[in-house]
Design an enzyme around this catalytic site. Structure first.
Site, PDB file in Angstrom:
ATOM      1  N   LYS A 171      13.770 -33.030 -12.220  1.00  0.00           N
ATOM      2  CA  LYS A 171      13.115 -33.058 -10.909  1.00  0.00           C
ATOM      3  C   LYS A 171      14.024 -32.433  -9.853  1.00  0.00           C
ATOM      4  O   LYS A 171      13.580 -31.638  -9.030  1.00  0.00           O
ATOM      5  CB  LYS A 171      12.769 -34.504 -10.522  1.00  0.00           C
ATOM      6  CG  LYS A 171      11.553 -35.024 -11.275  1.00  0.00           C
ATOM      7  CD  LYS A 171      11.397 -36.527 -11.220  1.00  0.00           C
ATOM      8  CE  LYS A 171      10.287 -36.958 -12.175  1.00  0.00           C
ATOM      9  NZ  LYS A 171      10.203 -38.389 -12.408  1.00  0.00           N
ATOM     10  N   ASP A 200       4.554 -40.240  -5.604  1.00  0.00           N
ATOM     11  CA  ASP A 200       4.118 -40.525  -6.976  1.00  0.00           C
ATOM     12  C   ASP A 200       2.679 -41.045  -6.995  1.00  0.00           C
ATOM     13  O   ASP A 200       2.065 -41.147  -8.061  1.00  0.00           O
ATOM     14  CB  ASP A 200       5.039 -41.597  -7.588  1.00  0.00           C
ATOM     15  CG  ASP A 200       5.877 -41.050  -8.726  1.00  0.00           C
ATOM     16  OD1 ASP A 200       5.554 -39.960  -9.226  1.00  0.00           O
ATOM     17  OD2 ASP A 200       6.840 -41.727  -9.124  1.00  0.00           O
ATOM     18  N   GLN A 231      12.284 -43.908 -10.189  1.00  0.00           N
ATOM     19  CA  GLN A 231      12.074 -43.580 -11.599  1.00  0.00           C
ATOM     20  C   GLN A 231      11.779 -44.854 -12.396  1.00  0.00           C
ATOM     21  O   GLN A 231      12.508 -45.833 -12.330  1.00  0.00           O
ATOM     22  CB  GLN A 231      13.331 -42.871 -12.153  1.00  0.00           C
ATOM     23  CG  GLN A 231      13.184 -42.365 -13.574  1.00  0.00           C
ATOM     24  CD  GLN A 231      12.105 -41.294 -13.722  1.00  0.00           C
ATOM     25  OE1 GLN A 231      12.010 -40.374 -12.914  1.00  0.00           O
ATOM     26  NE2 GLN A 231      11.283 -41.420 -14.750  1.00  0.00           N
TER      27      GLN A 231
END
Ligand code: NAD
Length: 292
Positions: A53, A120, A97
């Site tokens: 990322k 997200d 994460q």
């Protein structure tokens, strides 16, 4: 029948070019999108995802910072980290994460991210907006699947779409995207899961079959309809002594077995996979544009 291979790599490249151009325009105005990635513990797979990322961010001109914390961080400490990032003007997107250690309540952490920085698309406010058809951040893998279908002009309207998998990150958001009454929706959607009976009877009715089960090669040629479109989300590592690493990555669909019966199919790797990070970049850009 000539089968179309739906290349996520190609679609990803197309989107990344557009994102890069948009970021260049923003830079001329002195604006640099910023993404913060919170990484707890030392899970090797999570580290790989996080590195990838941050590499993509730097290629596209997004400022990114990774905040690593030890496994023993407490929930209260992690919430403090999130609250600080919520206030940080340099940061437009926050990603935590997953998975988090068991002593931390994932829902509670996601709930603390400002919905406008939730790139997200996991925050309940964004998920709620998705359900009622309001603009929101859509989680990256379902957004990537839609981007692939759009790029290849595969309309879902009036089609029977069957999704296998009901996770919060893939199956549920996808279901809610596809049946919406909007420009790219109006599908009839069936969602299947581990307790579904007669799975093959349902999958063989699908005009578009989307599989996100995490079960290597579970979809075989006898389970699909002739001429259907197959989107394989699965990423499974299976042992393979003939490779250098001793394993290879396969999807949930028996690609070789089904490919001559379908009209279009995503490969694994190179299908849905590359789209997830690209959509994260797109959401980070979106989050930045919304602040102007
Ligand atoms: P998950 O484990 O949270 O959910 C799997 C779902 O599949 C569950 O709802 C379960 O009921 C269903 N399922 C499992 N076996 C089944 C079976 N035999 N029959 C019917 N339903 C079954 O998984 P997830 O996080 O949604 O991920 C699913 C797969 O997609 C995994 O392989 C994962 O690695 C992959 N994935 C890929 C990307 C990407 O970027 N391409 C992103 C997310 C997940």
């Amino acid at each position: 029948m000539k089968t179309k291979i739906l290349s996520g790599r190609e679609v990803s490249k197309f989107y990344k070019n557009k994102i890069r151009e948009n970021i260049l325009d923003l830079k001329k105005k002195g604006i640099i999108p910023g993404l913060a990635v919170v990484l707890v513990g030392d899970d090797p797979a999570s580290k790989i995802y996080v590195n990838s990322k941050s590499r993509t961010c730097s290629k596209l001109g997004i400022f990114s910072k990774t905040l690593p914390y030890p496994n023993k961080i407490t929930q209260v400490e992690l919430i403090t980290v999130i609250e600080k990032l919520n206030k940080d003007k340099q940061i437009n997107g926050i990603l935590v994460q997953m998975p988090l250690p068991l002593h931390i309540d994932e829902f509670e952490i996601i709930n603390r991210i400002l919905p406008e920085k939730d790139v997200d698309g996991f925050h309940p406010e964004n998920l709620g907006k998705l359900v009622i058809g309001k603009e929101s951040f859509v989680s990256c893998t379902p957004a990537g699947i839609l981007a692939i279908l759009k790029y290849y002009n595969i309309s879902v309207e009036g089609k029977h779409v069957v999704i296998i998998g009901r996770s919060n990150i893939v199956g549920k958001p996808l279901l809610n995207l596809l049946y919406q009454k909007n420009d790219f929706g109006n599908a009839t959607v069936t969602i299947c899961h581990s307790k579904t009976k007669n799975l093959s009877k349902i999958t063989s009715q699908a005009d578009i079959l989307i599989v996100a089960a995490g079960n290597p090669n579970m979809i075989t040629v006898d389970m699909i309809k002739e001429g259907s479109v197959i989107i394989d989300v699965g990423i499974n590592r299976i042992k393979d002594k003939s490779t250098k690493k001793g394993y290879r990555i396969v999807g949930d669909v028996d690609f070789e077995g089904v490919k001559n019966k379908v009209s279009a199919i995503t490969p694994v790797p190179g299908g849905v996979g590359p789209m997830t990070i690209t959509m994260l970049m797109q959401n980070t850009l979106e989050a930045t544009l919304r602040t102007i």
